[in-house]
Design an enzyme around this catalytic site. Structure first.
Site, mmCIF file in Angstrom:
data_model
loop_
_atom_site.group_PDB
_atom_site.id
_atom_site.type_symbol
_atom_site.label_atom_id
_atom_site.label_comp_id
_atom_site.label_asym_id
_atom_site.label_seq_id
_atom_site.Cartn_x
_atom_site.Cartn_y
_atom_site.Cartn_z
ATOM 1 N N ASN A 11 -32.626 -8.410 70.014
ATOM 2 C CA ASN A 11 -33.012 -8.494 68.151
ATOM 3 C C ASN A 11 -31.690 -7.632 68.136
ATOM 4 O OD1 ASN A 11 -33.155 -8.297 66.057
ATOM 5 N ND2 ASN A 11 -35.362 -7.051 66.486
ATOM 6 N N LYS A 13 -30.783 -7.113 65.261
ATOM 7 C CA LYS A 13 -31.080 -6.888 63.883
ATOM 8 C C LYS A 13 -29.648 -6.513 62.345
ATOM 9 C CE LYS A 13 -34.722 -4.292 65.673
ATOM 10 N NZ LYS A 13 -35.277 -2.847 65.596
ATOM 11 N N HIS A 98 -41.122 -9.797 63.285
ATOM 12 C CA HIS A 98 -41.633 -8.211 62.827
ATOM 13 C C HIS A 98 -41.558 -7.157 62.021
ATOM 14 C CE1 HIS A 98 -38.836 -5.000 63.868
ATOM 15 N NE2 HIS A 98 -38.869 -5.862 65.025
ATOM 16 N N GLU A 100 -40.076 -4.844 61.033
ATOM 17 C CA GLU A 100 -39.196 -4.359 59.725
ATOM 18 C C GLU A 100 -39.050 -5.818 58.862
ATOM 19 O OE1 GLU A 100 -35.979 -3.972 62.297
ATOM 20 O OE2 GLU A 100 -36.808 -2.410 62.709
ATOM 21 N N GLU A 167 -44.982 -5.643 69.317
ATOM 22 C CA GLU A 167 -44.580 -4.411 69.270
ATOM 23 C C GLU A 167 -45.768 -3.666 68.434
ATOM 24 O OE1 GLU A 167 -39.857 -5.907 69.548
ATOM 25 O OE2 GLU A 167 -40.524 -6.091 67.186
ATOM 26 N N GLY A 173 -37.683 1.502 67.690
ATOM 27 C CA GLY A 173 -36.190 2.908 67.415
ATOM 28 C C GLY A 173 -36.980 4.027 67.751
ATOM 29 N N SER A 210 -38.529 0.278 71.939
ATOM 30 C CA SER A 210 -37.638 1.336 72.339
ATOM 31 C C SER A 210 -37.215 0.933 74.499
ATOM 32 C CB SER A 210 -38.680 3.148 72.106
ATOM 33 O OG SER A 210 -38.101 3.293 71.298
#
Ligand code: PGA
Length: 249
Positions: A11, A13, A98, A100, A167, A173, A210
């Site tokens: 991914n 991003k 996701h 985000e 996730e 992250g 991560s």
């Protein structure tokens, strides 16, 4: 865990320019190896999708998009892309839900619409779900997972083309990952839920948050994990290949 039939999803991003496409000769060579039986899926930013589709043509590597708009008819939606357009650009997969994208306004209802449109357009879905750190502290993890999955799957008839990516938001992250016992616990919970409530015979369940070449060994005893959704560690080709190699035992 061996990496046979596992999923390794990059991914990207909002990272990368099309100069990076050339670097991927390395991964094409790697994926060509006879004993390599896993699935590699690249999800670059939409503007790079066509270059990636071209670069990976005639290889086993597939391409996915990172999101789409919730409407599927052409129309006055400046800046948006429909799942129909994404499929026609050569993508076979799409990441939906996701955290985000949820943080930028994707509600459970909107995600459900996107899933239905994407399935109608023959895309395979990488459905993300997971609890925030507050929800974790308040012991709401199971409840959040149940709710996000049930809203996402409302009125979805064909669930076989959905990959389920757990996730935890607090893990993305941050370098923080669940310990082995909790990984086992949650993956078993998700697997049982998908089998018993949704009648999915062999659910594909991924982990994201991560994951890198140093911590990938942590997952070797978690038999219910079918692969990984990898963010920052997928941007460097050698590191990404290293993760895949290290899942061999
Ligand atoms: P990360 O991102 O590997 O950089 O934590 C994973 C993801 O958001 O899919």
């Amino acid at each position: 865990m061996t990496n046979k039939n596992k999923y390794f999803i990059a991914n990207w991003k909002m990272n990368g320019t099309n100069k990076l496409v050339n670097l991927h000769k390395k991964i094409i060579k790697f994926a060509k190896k006879k004993k390599f039986k896993s699935n590699i899926i690249y999800c670059p930013p939409s503007i790079l999708v066509e270059s990636f589709v071209h670069a990976f043509k005639k290889t086993k590597i597939k391409i996915g998009a990172q999101n789409c708009f919730h409407k599927d008819k052409f129309g006055p939606y400046t800046g948006q892309l429909s799942s129909k357009m994404i499929r026609s650009s050569g993508c076979e997969y799409i990441i939906l839900g996701h955290s985000e994208s949820r943080a930028h306004g994707d509600s459970n209802k909107i995600i459900n619409k996107k899933i239905i449109n994407s399935i109608n357009n023959k895309l395979k879905i990488i459905l993300c779900f997971g609890e925030t750190s507050n929800e974790k502290i308040n012991k709401l993890t199971n409840k959040v997972i149940r709710k996000q999955i049930s809203s996402a799957l409302k009125n979805v008839k064909n669930k076989n083309n959905i990959l389920f990516a757990y996730e935890p938001v607090w893990s993305i992250g941050t370098g923080k990952i669940l310990n082995e016992d909790n990984l086992k616990k949650y993956f078993l919970f998700i697997k049982n839920l998908l089998i018993s409530k949704y009648n999915i015979k062999k659910p594909i369940i991924l982990y994201g948050g991560s994951v890198n070449s140093n911590n990938i060994k942590l997952f070797k005893n978690i038999h219910n994990i079918n692969g990984f959704l990898i963010g920052s560690a997928s941007l460097k080709i050698n590191k990404f290949i290293d993760i895949i190699k290290k899942t061999y035992i």
